[in-house]
Design an enzyme around this catalytic site. Structure first.
Site, PDB file in Angstrom:
ATOM      1  CG  ASP A 721      40.428  17.999  22.914  1.00  0.00           C
ATOM      2  OD1 ASP A 721      40.640  18.568  23.996  1.00  0.00           O
ATOM      3  OD2 ASP A 721      39.856  16.904  22.822  1.00  0.00           O
ATOM      4  CG  HIS A 724      48.783  14.516  25.819  1.00  0.00           C
ATOM      5  ND1 HIS A 724      47.841  15.523  25.992  1.00  0.00           N
ATOM      6  CD2 HIS A 724      48.368  13.486  26.589  1.00  0.00           C
ATOM      7  CE1 HIS A 724      46.915  15.109  26.826  1.00  0.00           C
ATOM      8  NE2 HIS A 724      47.200  13.885  27.204  1.00  0.00           N
ATOM      9  CG  ASP A 822      40.745  21.553  30.488  1.00  0.00           C
ATOM     10  OD1 ASP A 822      41.299  22.531  31.030  1.00  0.00           O
ATOM     11  OD2 ASP A 822      41.277  20.887  29.586  1.00  0.00           O
TER      12      ASP A 822
END
Length: 1702
Positions: A721, A724, A822
């Protein structure tokens, strides 16, 4: 007993046995059951099955002719077949099933799909209950000819081949280069493949040691542990050892090989063995290789691998699964829907927000999973459920790991607050926290109504409210905290201290210097206290305590100095204030943008309330202990103990930020994302601060390691999760820990870097298997189709991997989702009618695919990870096949799995209409095809929309079946009406109920509701017309190759497999043909330029590709040069591929051309037979098979060339072999350029009537009188003919040119000996030198001296003589050449004038040659002609250079003196050996006196004078001696300054006559050449410091500049390639003499890098004539030049002789 039953079943359906067996064996349970009942091992079971198959095959073979007889006709006229006829003659191997499901019904529906359709492993258990369920599925059985065909021996062979190919070890070659740390480049390889790392051209000449962290056999992966790899030669022999691990790179054909048995990403790097390297220095070159993991599911001992491209993943939010004892019924939805992977959001205890990603305790299971309050659920309990999914259902699992943050309420933070970014651990965040506190105060004031009278009401819903808010933020709240003061210094404090200090010090001696003021800069207070920044006070005293001219007493000076300091400090403070104010203004704008979207904007959520959940401004920090305190009190707290708990939240950064940098770390500037308010903060979680290493936060690293290891133990994979924003070194460490638990860990991540290169950094460093990609990001159907194509698969008809070519880099593997958890529902962004077609397009992608729970159940809203609390519904109660699009999704998921598992790896996307997309998946092994057409509905169609008018669906092949047809409509009289407002169920997650799914599976065309029931066939082509393609419709068909094409395909497979493996009867037949070919025949087969082909008079020319142009060669090399570029990148849009698909012209051209040559006719027959089946396969397949065939044949021909070469080449490296191969380009028999006739008395072997001649270069000098140049021929002769062992051709050429001698000269242009031109002084010396080389190299080489030469011009003024009229021995002709030069001769060219030279002046036709009586140097020429290789004659009237040679080089040219000396020493030697009757020369003077010189005396005279006359010493005072320590280019030129020009000619003399000069002088001159003349590929022809230097040659230049017009600067700067050969050879010779050999060898290889790269990349596969400045392309240069190839091959021969090529 079981096997007997199977045998009975097989015999009854024998034609479908292979397909049925493959289906059954796809079930792990089936394989396990057979093994258990037989009581045997898997191998015994396999043998049992093979016996059954063998008995059936005997019966099936008898039907092969019958199967072929039922094939569809192939007449050119279209054949219309009715649906009834098709049904009557068709044998459908898959049962048809029709589902008309209503999701308003609660009745159970069968989970069993068509009984004979291939099915993935997760079907086995669901089919158990099919007999007990209500029958809403109509099952029909029928037959089709295509399936009968498929059961034939041909198809069984395809299945066998497919199985064999899948077992073959894939080999991949990857280069590793200097200076490249290839984090940004991705190579994805499969588990079990073989990797060969080889050096890039950039490493030529270096000694390297290759290391990798891929573990040795039996060892485990440790990221930081590297081991040295061994190197092998191209034939597999080891060339390094444990004691000598370094390899000397002399070519790119060596490699280091690994069999990849371990999954993960591994790093390879090399170091230079000859250079010391610091421990922390970056590698000299590196690359990363990813080995894909294997997902294993099923019972222990009977596991099945889920291929990555077969993954169908459904995301579930674990908090919505409820108690653990209810999970099975809820997770069964995924299983029954055809998913084989379930993605779980975190299973740990959640924080107060109830966000699925805000974890309160990473080491505890969510307590809500307990059946009743107070019960405890453990990780072991969860693991049991996951294991059931894996082993019983065949469903793998992945779970999120959240490494970046933890919930605000995490109790462990109380003991370890150092694990966060807080005001205590990171004081640089204090200004941002103070801003956050001010914004929080403002929000509280708004909520309390305190700003309402100022224009900011409690409900902010207008732009004017935002304007008022902006004003008050700047003027009330920011001014209250004065954040800039945290960056400023105390000015008055420093001024007062300054006054105190200067009063106590001695008066200064320096005067005020304003330029020194900038040395005083603010030093930021590390604690960020108000006005706490400092300066270097001692330095300030030194600078500002100075004399001022306007001060007349000390007190005035004190005040002046202090005032100056104050002004400077005020300026520094103001500069900081302006900077910080700029950041704050930007921050306020960002804050207001957020408020605008949430509360004002028309497309925003229109939030009204103000609360903790819906704060006016996003909170960036926890505000622990600040409630009720003033901003001043809060500021005081942040410096104390309370500051430990004022922690920064995590989030993601708006705009362009570098994802490789941790945004919470201290930045190089004063700004950070917290101060600038660029963070979309998650107010329920604090960002974790790991530091650089575990020692920086020991507890945090241990805690998170245990968390990750637990997850890896339970699940098959992890989803990283917020990848980045996760520090790379942290993720590396933790994922390494996870892989120790599960080495085959499947790692998924979502990245938002907007850069493939940056994505690859994460993938390489972390070993990410799949990156999540979203179909919902597409704005229209065209973009969605593009994403399908982009995220996986090769193009349909893509080229086969060629083991001789490097593998292309990859894009990251995708997990392509129709919806992620999401994101908003697709119903919100598009329409409900688009759910089915969009998911169908996703299912056709050749990658992993996925969806979110709720998508298939038509949930029309975002299932929010924070807000949603309603649980999922259970299978069989509220969810079944009649729910939403579940049944269609199951069919699509099964199809997706079949496509991956059956090798449908190629993809084609066709935009048939703005809303209609067709996706083709193709198997390059069986050449079966599946085509899916999806009618998208991004916006709502007309409520009563009918069929869309779309062009017909056309394909090559025959229709096997309609796999499925499906659409979704509303249950009303308006099938595409917009749905009414959705009503949420208060207790469970629910979806739309008013829609009906229509689904048909595995049906014949006659039952189609989408297509017309008639199909049209035209030869191999089939056309289906759409009858009812409405919005939201999906239809998929299966297509097989036409029976005739299938037979052709069988033949193609045999030959291409044989060529690839270089074995098998087809390849042996080819090799038998090729081994009979000599080098001349091989030259014609491989090369032959356009003009050479035309010269043969057979009507041939180079193949001209439309929209591209003619190929550079008529032979196979012309095609292969292009294919080498096209195939690695699958450039099927290239004009060459278009031409192949459009017709058979290219194939016919190749075969027919070869038939023109007697010795190539057998090869022509073989090519015709091989191409014949290629003409019968679908046109889109032709390029890939054409490449496999042509490249394979080319490889066999090249191998034969190598076998015919001497051992130096035959056993040498690829570089040497490629140069030797290139020699064939120039050596061919040419009708318009033959050698003159030979003496009839010439000793055997006799020359042919049409001899091989040597072209100077291609394409300009390929035929006619321009082909055979004297000097070019003999400069190139040793490299092209002697080193390659072609002594007979060399002999004929030497004798042929000898026959044309006149004036003691060899012709410049031979022109068949009929019109030779004698305007060069150097060709004769190159000819004589070549004779010396021949004698030394050829077997019985001295015999040539006595060969008879038929003289054309026995006397200078004689008419041409016919062959045999006047014979001389070769040594007599040689002697004549020396005698003429020694005697001296003045002559005028015959036929002088425009007939032979349109530009030369009259004086230029006068020639003079002779020998200087003192030095012995040969001389000649005049200022009006140019008799050496630098022979450019001016031709521009406009510029005034016509008739003016650019480089006369009259006098004694340096290279001719070297050649002259070498020839004399040779003659001395053979004279002493009595091989010739001469010992010297003599001449008569004007008085009749005879002068005699022996060869030895003459040579000694030259030797004693050479350095004295040619070497320019450092002490030389001549005015024109601009460069010292060089060798002059000439001696005695008319224009004396040209003697002193530095040019590239002197290394020739040094090479051919190394004992002619002083070694130290030679080395000094070569160093000057290196400094001034050496270019990347060639040598500058003139010193760049010379006024005449003009680097860029353009023959079309029509300017008035006489130095460049019409290419006058041909030899005045452009970089010629052939002289670099002599330069390098000279360097090696004199390096050995002077003690610099080792470093010079390395330097030589470094220079040769450019030549090897040019050889590998030029379409001509040669080296050019010249380049322009610094190696740049020259348009007028020959693209491949004989002497360039020859001299470079000589360099490699010298290196070989030195032992420097090992």
């Amino acid at each position: 007993m079981l096997s007997e039953g199977i045998k009975w079943l097989v015999i009854s359906t024998r034609r479908n046995f292979n397909a049925l067996l493959n289906i059954l064996m796809g079930y792990q349970l089936f394989r396990w059951l057979i093994s258990a009942l037989n009581g045997g091992t898997q191998m015994q079971t396999q043998m049992q099955m093979q016996k059954v198959q063998a008995s059936v095959d005997k019966q099936a073979n008898a039907d092969e002719e019958e199967a072929a007889a039922t094939a569809v006709p192939t007449e050119s006229a279209p054949v219309k077949i009715s649906a009834n006829e098709l049904s009557a003659t068709a044998v459908m191997g898959n049962a048809g099933s029709q589902i008309s499901s209503s999701n308003s019904s609660s009745s159970k529906s069968s989970s069993n799909q068509s009984s004979s359709s291939k099915s993935s492993s997760n079907q086995s258990s669901s089919s158990k209950s099919s007999s007990n369920q209500s029958s809403s599925i109509k099952i029909t059985n029928s037959s089709s000819t295509s399936n009968r065909d498929r059961s034939s021996e041909s198809l069984r062979k395809h299945h066998s081949e497919a199985l064999t190919m899948s077992k073959d070890i894939e080999s991949h070659s990857i280069p590793i280069a200097e200076g490249v740390n290839a984090e940004h480049v991705l190579y994805r390889l499969k588990h079990g493949s073989k990797l060969g790392v080889h050096p890039d051209v950039s490493l030529l000449g270096r000694k390297i040691i290759l290391l990798t962290n891929y573990p040795a056999e039996g060892k485990k992966f440790v990221r930081t542990e590297y081991r040295i790899l061994d190197w092998q030669s191209k034939d597999g022999k080891p060339i390094t050892s444990e004691n000598h691990p370094e390899v000397h790179v002399v070519d790119t054909d060596i490699y280091s090989e690994l069999l990849l048995k371990i999954s993960g990403t591994f790093r390879f790097y090399f170091t230079f063995a000859d250079r010391e390297r610091k421990a922390d220095a970056p590698p000299d070159g590196a690359l990363y290789v990813q080995v894909e993991p294997t997902l294993n599911v099923g019972p222990v001992g009977a596991q099945k691998v889920i291929p990555l491209n077969s993954v169908r993943c459904q995301t579930v939010m674990t908090k919505l699964l409820g108690p653990l004892n209810t999970w099975e019924a809820k997770l069964r939805v995924a299983k029954e829907s055809g998913y084989n992977v379930i993605h779980f959001t975190p299973i740990q205890e959640l924080g107060g927000s109830r966000s699925g990603y805000s974890l309160r305790d990473q080491l505890s299971v969510n307590s809500h999973f307990a059946a009743k309050k107070g019960d405890k659920v453990t990780f072991d309990d969860v693991e049991k459920m996951i294991k059931k999914c894996r082993q019983e259902w065949g469903v793998a699992s992945i779970c999120d790991i959240v490494l970046n943050h933890t919930a605000n309420e995490s109790e462990w933070l109380l003991k370890h607050p150092d694990a966060t970014y807080s005001c205590a651990t990171c004081p640089y965040l204090r200004p941002a926290f103070l801003l956050d506190a001010a914004l929080a105060q403002c929000g509280a004031d708004i909520a309390a109504g305190k700003l309402e009278h100022l224009g900011v009401p409690v409900i902010i819903d207008q732009e004017c409210h935002l304007e008022a808010l902006k004003y008050h933020l700047h003027n009330a709240y920011l001014s209250a905290v004065n954040i800039h003061e945290l960056y400023q210094c105390d000015v008055m404090g420093y001024v007062n201290e300054f006054m105190t200090q200067v009063r106590t010090r001695e008066p200064p001696k320096n005067v005020t210097k304003h330029e020194r003021f900038q040395e005083i800069q603010l030093i930021q207070d590390p604690e960020y206290r108000r006005l706490g920044s400092t300066i270097d006070f001692e330095l300030a005293l030194d600078i500002f305590n100075a004399f001022h001219g306007d001060c007349f007493d000390e007190e005035a000076r004190f005040r002046k100095c202090a005032e100056t300091l104050r002004h400077h400090l005020d300026w520094l403070n103001e500069r900081v204030r302006a900077e910080i104010q700029g950041y704050l203004s930007y921050a306020i704008d960002n804050c207001l943008a957020g408020v605008r979207y949430e509360r004002v904007q028309h497309d925003g959520p229109h939030v009204k309330e103000i609360s903790i959940k819906y704060a006016v401004f996003m909170t960036y920090f926890t505000h622990t202990g600040t409630e009720g305190k003033t901003l001043k009190e809060i500021e005081q707290d942040m410096y104390g103990k309370v500051g430990e708990f004022l922690m920064a939240h995590n989030g993601w950064v708006m705009g362009t930020s570098d994802p490789l940098l941790d945004f919470a770390e201290q930045q190089p500037t004063r700004a950070n994302v917290y101060l600038k308010r660029e963070l979309i903060a998650w107010g329920d979680s604090v960002k974790l601060r790991f530091g650089k290493r575990p020692e920086d936060s020991p507890y945090l690293w241990r805690h998170m390691t245990e968390y990750v290891e637990t997850t890896a133990r339970i699940f098959d994979g992890v989803r990283l999760d917020n990848c980045h924003s996760t520090p790379l070194h942290v993720a590396e460490y933790l994922l390494d820990a996870a892989r120790k638990i599960n080495p085959e860990l499947y790692v998924v991540a979502e990245l938002f870097t907007n850069s493939d290169a940056t994505d690859n950094v994460f993938v390489n460093r972390l070993g990410i298997t799949s990156l999540i990609r979203e179909a919902l990001s597409a704005w229209d159907s065209h973009e969605q189709g593009r994403l399908v194509y982009r995220y996986g698969g090769a193009p349909v008809g893509g080229f086969y991997a060629n083991p001789n070519r490097d593998v292309a880099s990859s894009v990251a593997h995708a997990l392509f989702m129709d919806l992620t958890h999401d994101n908003p529902s697709a119903v919100e962004k598009r329409t409900v009618y688009d759910l089915l077609p969009s998911s169908a397009l996703v299912a056709m992608a050749c990658c992993a695919t996925g969806s979110n729970r709720g998508y298939d159940e038509l949930v029309p809203h975002h299932i929010h990870v924070v807000d949603e609390e309603r649980p999922y519904q259970e299978w069989g109660k509220a969810v079944d096949f009649k729910t939403g699009i579940v049944a269609a999704k199951r069919a699509l998921n099964i199809l997706h799995g079949q496509l991956a598992e059956e090798g449908f790896t190629q993809v084609y996307v066709d935009q048939m209409d703005p809303n209609v997309v067709a996706v083709t998946r193709h198997s390059p092994t069986t050449h079966q095809t599946v085509i899916l057409v999806a009618h998208t509905a991004f916006s709502y169609p007309h409520p009563n929309a009918g069929a869309t008018n779309v062009r017909p669906l056309r394909f090559e092949g025959i229709l096997d079946e309609i796999i499925l047809e499906a659409n979704l409509t509303m249950k009303s009289d308006k099938p595409f009406d917009s749905p009414a407002p959705f009503k949420k169920d208060a207790n469970v997650l629910n979806g739309f109920k008013q829609f009906q799914l229509h689904l048909q599976e595995h049906i014949p065309l006659s039952k189609s509701q989408v297509f017309e029931t008639n199909l049209y066939q035209d030869g191999n082509n089939t056309q289906l017309n759409f009858a009812n393609l409405r919005p939201g419709t999906v239809v998929a068909i299966r297509v097989s190759m036409h029976p005739i094409a299938r037979k052709s395909f069988d033949r193609l497979q045999l030959v291409t497999n044989a060529l690839r493996s270089e074995s098998g009867s087809q390849c042996e037949d080819l090799q038998a043909i090729v081994t009979k070919l000599d080098l001349n025949a091989l030259s014609r087969a491989l090369f032959s330029g356009d003009q050479e082909e035309r010269d043969m008079g057979l009507g041939g020319s180079a193949y001209d590709i439309p929209n591209f142009g003619p190929l550079v060669y008529c032979g196979l090399q012309g095609f292969v040069s292009l294919l080498t570029e096209i195939s690695p990148r699958d450039d099927l849009g290239h004009p060459l591929c278009n031409n192949l698909r459009d017709g058979n012209w290219m194939m016919d051209y190749i075969a027919d051309r070869l038939n023109n040559f007697d010795d190539l006719k057998p090869l022509s027959v073989w090519m015709k037979a091989t191409f014949e089946p290629l003409k019968n396969v679908p046109r889109y397949l032709i390029p890939c098979y054409f490449d496999a065939i042509v490249s394979g044949v080319h490889n066999v021909l090249v191998n034969q060339v190598n076998q015919l070469m001497p051992s130096f080449i035959r056993d040498g490296h690829h570089f040497t072999q490629s140069l030797a191969l290139a020699t064939l380009q120039f050596l061919a028999a040419c009708r318009s350029a033959n050698l003159p006739g030979f003496s009839l008395a010439l000793s055997p072997p006799k020359p042919p009537k049409l001899c091989v001649t040597l072209s100077a270069g291609l394409p300009h000098f390929s035929t006619g009188y321009m082909r055979c140049w004297g000097r070019d021929t003999f400069i190139a002769l040793r490299g092209l003919l002697l080193l390659t062992g072609r002594f007979n051709e060399a002999r004929y050429i030497i004798i042929g040119f000898a026959s044309a001698m006149r004036h003691g000269l060899i012709p410049n242009l031979l022109d068949n000996g009929t019109k030779p031109r004698f305007n060069c002084r150097d060709a004769v010396w190159w000819w004589l030198h070549s004779i010396a080389q021949y004698v030394q190299a050829a077997p019985k080489g001295s015999d040539i001296l006595k060969d008879k030469v038929s003289r054309i011009f026995p006397y200078d003024d004689s008419e041409p003589h016919a062959p045999g009229e006047f014979d001389q021995l070769l040594y007599d002709v040689m002697q004549e050449a020396l005698q003429v030069h020694f005697q001296g001769l003045q002559y005028r060219e015959r036929n002088a004038g425009h007939e032979i030279d349109a530009h030369m002046t009259d004086q230029g036709f006068n020639n003079h040659i002779g020998v200087h009586p003192e030095t012995g140097f040969v001389f000649g020429g005049n200022s009006a002609n140019c008799g050496t290789w630098m022979d450019k004659m001016g031709s521009s009237e406009k510029a005034g250079n016509r008739g003016r040679p650019s480089t006369p080089r009259d006098g004694s040219a340096v290279e001719l003196i070297g050649l002259q000396y070498a020839v004399l020493r040779f003659l001395q030697g053979i004279s002493e050996q009595k091989l010739i009757p001469y010992s010297g020369v003599q001449r008569k003077g004007p008085s009749g006196a005879v002068t005699k010189w022996t060869y030895k005396g003459w040579a000694d005279r030259i030797q004693s004078n050479f350095d004295a006359h040619f070497f320019v010493k450092e002490t030389d005072s001549t005015k024109v001696a601009n460069k010292k320590s060089i060798y002059k280019d000439s001696v005695g030129a008319t224009q004396d300054w040209t003697d002193f020009q530095l040019r590239c000619n002197f290394p020739i003399a040094l090479t051919v006559a190394p004992d002619l000069c002083n070694p130290q002088c030679a080395w000094a001159a070569l160093e000057q050449a290196k400094k001034y003349l050496l270019g990347p590929l060639g040598m500058k022809t003139l010193d760049p410091d010379d006024w005449n230097y003009r680097a860029n040659y353009d023959n079309s230049n029509d300017s008035g500049d006489c130095t460049v017009a019409h290419g006058a600067n041909y030899h005045q700067g452009p970089e010629w390639v052939w002289p670099i050969g002599y330069y390098l050879r000279a360097r090696l010779i004199f390096a050995k003499k002077c003690g610099y050999l080792d470093e010079t060898i390395e330097e030589t290889w470094v220079i040769l890098r450019a030549h090897l790269r040019e050889m590998q990349t030029s379409h001509w596969r040669g080296l050019p004539e010249l380049t322009n400045d610094n190696g740049s392309y020259c348009n007028d240069s020959c693209r491949t030049q004989a002497w360039s190839i020859g001299t470079l091959l000589e360099v490699l021969n010298d290196l070989h002789a030195l032992g420097a090529d090992v």
